[in-house]
Design a protein around this motif. Structure first.
Motif, PDB file in Angstrom:
ATOM      1  N   GLY A  47       0.805  -1.211   0.000  1.00  0.00           N
ATOM      2  CA  GLY A  47       0.000   0.000   0.000  1.00  0.00           C
ATOM      3  C   GLY A  47       0.840   1.264   0.000  1.00  0.00           C
ATOM      4  O   GLY A  47       0.526   2.227  -0.711  1.00  0.00           O
ATOM      5  N   ILE A  50       2.262   1.658  -3.463  1.00  0.00           N
ATOM      6  CA  ILE A  50       1.216   2.070  -4.400  1.00  0.00           C
ATOM      7  C   ILE A  50       0.907   3.554  -4.242  1.00  0.00           C
ATOM      8  O   ILE A  50       0.736   4.280  -5.225  1.00  0.00           O
ATOM      9  CB  ILE A  50      -0.045   1.215  -4.193  1.00  0.00           C
ATOM     10  CG1 ILE A  50       0.223  -0.226  -4.660  1.00  0.00           C
ATOM     11  CG2 ILE A  50      -1.241   1.806  -4.926  1.00  0.00           C
ATOM     12  CD1 ILE A  50      -0.819  -1.213  -4.207  1.00  0.00           C
ATOM     13  N   ASP A  76       1.817  -8.675  -4.252  1.00  0.00           N
ATOM     14  CA  ASP A  76       0.671  -7.770  -4.133  1.00  0.00           C
ATOM     15  C   ASP A  76       0.828  -6.557  -5.045  1.00  0.00           C
ATOM     16  O   ASP A  76      -0.141  -6.122  -5.691  1.00  0.00           O
ATOM     17  CB  ASP A  76       0.508  -7.308  -2.684  1.00  0.00           C
ATOM     18  CG  ASP A  76      -0.042  -8.395  -1.778  1.00  0.00           C
ATOM     19  OD1 ASP A  76      -0.548  -9.414  -2.299  1.00  0.00           O
ATOM     20  OD2 ASP A  76       0.046  -8.231  -0.544  1.00  0.00           O
ATOM     21  N   LEU A  77       2.029  -6.027  -5.114  1.00  0.00           N
ATOM     22  CA  LEU A  77       2.265  -4.868  -5.968  1.00  0.00           C
ATOM     23  C   LEU A  77       2.095  -5.236  -7.439  1.00  0.00           C
ATOM     24  O   LEU A  77       1.490  -4.487  -8.217  1.00  0.00           O
ATOM     25  CB  LEU A  77       3.662  -4.309  -5.714  1.00  0.00           C
ATOM     26  CG  LEU A  77       4.036  -3.056  -6.490  1.00  0.00           C
ATOM     27  CD1 LEU A  77       3.108  -1.897  -6.158  1.00  0.00           C
ATOM     28  CD2 LEU A  77       5.493  -2.664  -6.223  1.00  0.00           C
ATOM     29  N   GLU A  79       0.260  -7.642  -8.685  1.00  0.00           N
ATOM     30  CA  GLU A  79      -1.148  -7.886  -8.983  1.00  0.00           C
ATOM     31  C   GLU A  79      -1.926  -6.586  -9.090  1.00  0.00           C
ATOM     32  O   GLU A  79      -2.868  -6.470  -9.882  1.00  0.00           O
ATOM     33  CB  GLU A  79      -1.737  -8.802  -7.921  1.00  0.00           C
ATOM     34  CG  GLU A  79      -1.192 -10.234  -8.008  1.00  0.00           C
ATOM     35  CD  GLU A  79      -1.729 -11.141  -6.924  1.00  0.00           C
ATOM     36  OE1 GLU A  79      -2.383 -10.621  -5.982  1.00  0.00           O
ATOM     37  OE2 GLU A  79      -1.481 -12.361  -7.005  1.00  0.00           O
ATOM     38  N   HIS A  80      -1.542  -5.586  -8.296  1.00  0.00           N
ATOM     39  CA  HIS A  80      -2.238  -4.302  -8.335  1.00  0.00           C
ATOM     40  C   HIS A  80      -1.893  -3.516  -9.599  1.00  0.00           C
ATOM     41  O   HIS A  80      -2.758  -2.828 -10.161  1.00  0.00           O
ATOM     42  CB  HIS A  80      -1.880  -3.475  -7.105  1.00  0.00           C
ATOM     43  CG  HIS A  80      -2.574  -2.149  -7.042  1.00  0.00           C
ATOM     44  ND1 HIS A  80      -3.833  -1.989  -6.499  1.00  0.00           N
ATOM     45  CD2 HIS A  80      -2.190  -0.913  -7.475  1.00  0.00           C
ATOM     46  CE1 HIS A  80      -4.190  -0.720  -6.591  1.00  0.00           C
ATOM     47  NE2 HIS A  80      -3.221  -0.046  -7.184  1.00  0.00           N
ATOM     48  N   THR A  81      -0.648  -3.618 -10.052  1.00  0.00           N
ATOM     49  CA  THR A  81      -0.181  -2.766 -11.143  1.00  0.00           C
ATOM     50  C   THR A  81      -0.103  -3.488 -12.487  1.00  0.00           C
ATOM     51  O   THR A  81      -0.008  -2.833 -13.526  1.00  0.00           O
ATOM     52  CB  THR A  81       1.221  -2.223 -10.827  1.00  0.00           C
ATOM     53  OG1 THR A  81       2.140  -3.332 -10.708  1.00  0.00           O
ATOM     54  CG2 THR A  81       1.213  -1.422  -9.530  1.00  0.00           C
TER      55      THR A  81
END
Length: 205
Positions: A47, A50, A76-77, A79-81
């Motif tokens: 987070g 991000i 996580d990064l 998958e988010h980007t």
């Protein structure tokens, strides 16, 4: 390219290896401009990274090595980007202790060139802290991101699994100390330094 820069994000968490756990603060580096960035070492808190990315395109999530405090937020990064995670294959065993069900998306190799915001980022394999440890040299910025290979005060730690002091010092001498003396060293923990400032702290052969 005049707006290309290296931005530091500090995240906090733990580092665990060989049955011990320590509290650590990590430097996450964003290399790029106002439109796109390459993320170096997505540590602890996706987070926070991000928020620092702030809507820019992420070209890659690059892991300087496979220790858990440097790769914990990488998946996580990514998958988010939608950005690929890149790691040297010699650190896959360390990677799988953290992310057993997902492989990195690509491999880092010595001499490889990544590109972001119109500038080149050169991968330099610098084993010793881990077997797959890599540094990222950005000539345009006169800077190198060294992960845990080289710090303000000298070489990174060895003595734990997947590490070797002699190998690390050789890599630093042969691969990093040949860079210009005024090259800024962006470290994985703590403050910046320069190649010239660290030469006296690396033992001669």
């Amino acid at each position: 390219m005049a707006r290309v820069r290296a931005e530091r994000v500090v995240t906090s968490g733990t580092f665990s290896l060989d049955g011990e756990t320590f509290d650590v603060d990590n430097n996450v580096w964003l290399i790029g401009d106002d439109s796109e960035v390459l993320v170096v070492d997505a540590a602890h808190d996706a987070g926070a990274v991000i928020r620092a990315v702030a809507g820019r395109s992420v070209t890659a999530v690059v892991c300087t090595h496979g220790h858990d405090d440097h790769i914990g937020a990488a998946v996580d990064l990514a998958e988010h980007t939608g950005a690929p995670v890149l790691l040297h294959p010699d650190d896959l065993q360390l990677w799988h202790t953290v992310h057993p069900d997902r492989k990195p998306d690509g491999e880092l190799a010595d001499g490889q060139r990544l590109h972001v915001a119109g500038v080149a980022v050169q991968v330099i394999h610098t084993p010793g802290h881990t077997w797959g440890g890599c540094s990222l040299y950005v000539p345009f910025l006169n800077a190198v991101c060294t992960g845990d290979t080289l710090f303000h005060g000298g070489p990174g730690a060895t003595g734990r699994s997947y590490s070797d002091r002699h190998t690390l010092e050789n890599a630093i001498r042969e691969r990093l100390l040949v860079l210009p003396s005024d090259t800024v060293v962006h470290t994985g923990h703590g403050t910046d330094t320069t190649i010239g400032a660290e030469r006296p702290h690396v033992p001669a052969v």
